[in-house]
Scaffold this motif. Sequence first.
Motif, short mmCIF file in Angstrom:
data_model
loop_
_atom_site.label_atom_id
_atom_site.label_comp_id
_atom_site.label_asym_id
_atom_site.label_seq_id
_atom_site.Cartn_x
_atom_site.Cartn_y
_atom_site.Cartn_z
N ASP A 235 -2.52 5.88 -7.38
CA ASP A 235 -2.19 4.51 -7.81
C ASP A 235 -1.55 4.50 -9.19
O ASP A 235 -0.53 3.85 -9.41
N HIS A 239 2.27 3.18 -10.04
CA HIS A 239 2.55 2.08 -10.99
C HIS A 239 3.51 2.54 -12.07
O HIS A 239 4.33 1.77 -12.55
N HIS A 282 -5.87 -0.08 -0.71
CA HIS A 282 -4.77 -1.02 -0.40
C HIS A 282 -3.51 -0.22 -0.18
O HIS A 282 -3.46 0.98 -0.47
N ARG A 284 1.00 -0.39 -0.54
CA ARG A 284 1.98 -0.74 -1.57
C ARG A 284 3.20 -1.30 -0.86
O ARG A 284 3.28 -1.27 0.36
N HIS A 295 1.56 -3.49 -5.70
CA HIS A 295 0.77 -4.03 -4.60
C HIS A 295 0.16 -5.35 -5.04
O HIS A 295 0.31 -5.75 -6.19
ZN LIG Z 1 -2.93 -0.46 -8.55
#
Ligand SMILES: [Zn+2]
Length: 349
Positions: A235, A239, A282, A284, A295
């Motif tokens: 993650d 990002h 989750h 993206r 996301h």
């Molecule tokens: Zn994130």
Amino acid sequence: MLLWLLILHTGYSQTITPNKKVIVITTDGLRWEDVFNGLDTAILNKKAFQHADSTATAINFGGTTSEERRKKLMPFFWSTIVEKGQIHGNRNKGSFVDNSNPYWFSYPGYSEILTGQVDTAVNSNEYKPNPNTNFFEYLNTLPFYKNKVIAFGAWDAFKRILNEKRSGFPVINGNHVDSALPKDPQMKLLASLIEESYQPFGKDETLDVFIKYQSLHYLKTKKPNAMYISFGETDELAHAGNYPEYLKAANRFDAFLKEIYNFINTDPEYKGKTVILITTDHGRGDLIKSQWTSHGQKVKDSHQIWYAMLGSGVDSLGEITINEQVFQKELIHKVAKIINVSFESIKSK
Ligand SMILES: [Zn+2]
């Protein structure tokens, strides 16, 4: 007699006592697109997402077909897991796996995985200690699992997500060092490294490598019966828009899974008695429709996720190519079914 009394008391009979070990492993926000198709050349070719060693990454993970690329990116996934377990979420082949929660970011996603339901009040990464009881907390009430439950999270929030104070098992978090760690001669150096190294993601999140070595050491020496491990680099690096490093983090995650599995498959206490669930909190976006780096509700399709299962009691279905719709909140109940328990999260005040 005792069993009979127990049946009368609880109102149901449990013919088989749960005795399977449980390991749940997550990596934050790893896209299903990369799991099933491997390196995305369109992303790698964008200058904004190239970094120093983009070319080397392309050579390492590149290939002409999805099958070739994904096997280079996640070799354990696409050899052992696909042969012996099951991999869900390839939407191109009809397997749909999604967040049920409407938020598509971390705390709600982990809460959905670990409590097996959705509480829409859980709507922030800064949310208070989770009022919803989790699966590991439930296991810790059963004789086989009692005081043999542990969680390791690269991100600081797991103490709240799993409500360590209430749930009664240790949650080893982020850049903090478990107080027992420096006392172990083998782990003393690791404890120093965690305390003294550069923290690229700030004080709230550690590098996956520290979680890897802590959790592996714990597994081998303390032999827990239920364990949760969470990685975070996929993650963070997405990002940051660093596609090559994001891919390398996914590749390291896969190598970690292999190491866990190799131990389980050779240790008599775990071999043939362990069920493993692997998933993400989750999805993206993607390059064309939205942002692959991000996301959340504003990022189209970032509710799209994947999961894999492996181990004792898991049917060898390989890559799922039949039409299915699975929600994140169902995953822990699939584990519960295999180990023959029935879990329902309770919301406390
Ligand atoms: Zn994130």
